[in-house]
Design a protein around this motif. Structure first.
Motif, PDB file in Angstrom:
ATOM      1  N   ILE A   1       9.225  75.274  -6.723  1.00  8.83           N
ATOM      2  CA  ILE A   1      10.491  74.655  -6.601  1.00  8.83           C
ATOM      3  C   ILE A   1      11.526  75.591  -5.731  1.00  8.83           C
ATOM      4  O   ILE A   1      12.221  75.513  -4.888  1.00  8.83           O
TER       5      ILE A   1
ATOM      6  N   MET B   1       7.129  73.130  -0.473  1.00  4.53           N
ATOM      7  CA  MET B   1       6.926  72.864  -1.776  1.00  4.53           C
ATOM      8  C   MET B   1       5.380  72.301  -2.007  1.00  4.53           C
ATOM      9  O   MET B   1       4.800  72.692  -3.170  1.00  4.53           O
TER      10      MET B   1
ATOM     11  N   LEU C   1      12.780  72.683 -12.381  1.00  3.91           N
ATOM     12  CA  LEU C   1      13.352  73.898 -12.052  1.00  3.91           C
ATOM     13  C   LEU C   1      13.821  74.797 -13.314  1.00  3.91           C
ATOM     14  O   LEU C   1      13.765  76.058 -13.278  1.00  3.91           O
TER      15      LEU C   1
ATOM     16  N   GLY D   1      13.540  66.851 -11.070  1.00  4.24           N
ATOM     17  CA  GLY D   1      13.677  68.319 -10.351  1.00  4.24           C
ATOM     18  C   GLY D   1      14.301  69.271 -11.316  1.00  4.24           C
ATOM     19  O   GLY D   1      13.655  70.628 -11.082  1.00  4.24           O
TER      20      GLY D   1
END
Length: 350
Positions: free
Chosen positions: A245, A233, A92, A88
């Motif tokens: 995100i 999402m 990001l 993630g």
């Protein structure tokens, strides 16, 4: 003194004690408090694993202690969470990089729009460009360069502080894992000591209150926030949003706040799409909002109900007060503190 005076004094004393505990004692005991809560969650599964991992050899029984089994279980969950967090974080970072690259283009578009608006005002009203509008335009124009130029100097100037924070985080993590191990091993002993204490009733009331608040409010809101973020999402990804995100995380955080909800973000977004003639995209955004709304209505009624003991206004006020007093952690400490004050300060008269 009258009963009302006694009740006011007692409420004030309880409120002061709660503030003092949250402000000064909680930071010192936070690693052990989280370790105790984790041990409570892991106790059934750790005991089951330890019971099944016993062998008997030469009239002696060998096995894994419940504390070791719990720590191994926690390590496995932490490793899986760290892997998901790494994936993630990479995404990001890509979204933030894309945002930084597109920010100058956005500022240019806004600058062009403001310039056109000023020219229209000049033609319609025979006025020169307003100084405030020009100032806002210049601020937006320089925002991208400011963000790019300010990030690296901040990192370089706070290297020592960042390194110290990393060391402190490592030490706290070690204390947390060791605390989980020891609590799993000594939980029955501490339970007996608590039951034998002269403050047994107060301990039982506080633990029962925190358990009720945790199961009803924190657990419910956490589950709803995670599921809402996942739905948003997935929806934003299907819509082709390059910041799915960031947008989903922001929408999930707004939804966790009382009164606001996902409609604060998604309804204006859908109306903006309709205004631009993107009817399909607007209907898709409304569909995401409908799914999130139904999810909250179903789960709140099923998981929480009226067990928290706080009205929406009390919850909002306690969250605001907690944020002002304790920062971001006050989002949870505010409602919990108000529950404790209502529980122990309501006695003493009417």
């Amino acid at each position: 003194m009258s009963k009302k005076t006694i009740k006011c004094i007692k409420t004030g004393v309880v409120a002061g004690a709660v503030y003092g505990i949250f402000r000064y004692l909680l930071p010192l005991a936070a690693p052990f408090l989280f370790a105790w809560l984790t041990a409570l969650v892991l106790k059934p599964s750790a005991s089951a694993i330890a019971g099944r991992c016993r062998i008997r050899w030469r009239n002696r029984t060998y096995g894994i202690p419940a504390g070791v089994a719990g720590v191994l279980e926690l390590a496995a969950v932490t490793a899986a969470a760290a892997g998901l967090l790494y994936l993630g974080s990479r995404r990001l970072y890509q979204e933030l990089s894309l945002l930084a690259e597109r920010l100058p283009w956005w500022t240019e578009q806004i600058d062009r729009y403001l310039t056109g608006a000023c020219r229209k005002l000049e033609g319609a009203l025979s006025l020169k460009q307003d100084a405030i509008v020009c100032m806002v335009r210049d601020m937006i124009r320089s925002l991208g360069d400011t963000l790019k130029q300010g990030f690296m100097p901040y990192i370089m100037g706070n290297t020592v502080h960042i390194a110290r924070s990393c060391i402190d985080l490592f030490i706290v993590t070690i204390l947390y894992f060791v605390g989980v191990l020891l609590f799993l091993q000594e939980m029955d002993m501490w339970k007996e000591k608590m039951e034998a204490s002269i403050y047994h009733q107060e301990f039982a009331r506080v633990i029962g209150l925190l358990r009720r608040a945790g199961n009803a409010y924190v657990r419910t809101q956490g589950i709803i926030m995670v599921l809402t973020t996942v739905i948003c999402m997935a929806g934003f990804f299907l819509l082709g949003n390059p910041y799915y995100i960031l947008a989903a995380a922001g929408t999930g955080l707004v939804d966790a706040l009382p009164v606001f909800g996902t409609g604060t973000v998604l309804i204006p977004w859908a109306l903006f799409c309709f205004f631009r003639g993107q009817w399909g995209r607007g209907m898709a955004v409304l569909g995401i909002y409908g799914a999130c709304y139904l999810l909250r209505e179903i789960l709140e009624a099923r998981l929480m109900g009226d067990r928290v003991g706080l009205t929406p206004l009390e919850t909002l006020a306690s969250i605001y007060g907690g944020l002002q007093l304790f920062g971001l952690l006050g989002f949870l400490l505010g409602p919990v503190g108000l529950l404790i004050i209502k529980e122990f300060g309501s006695e003493g008269g009417n």
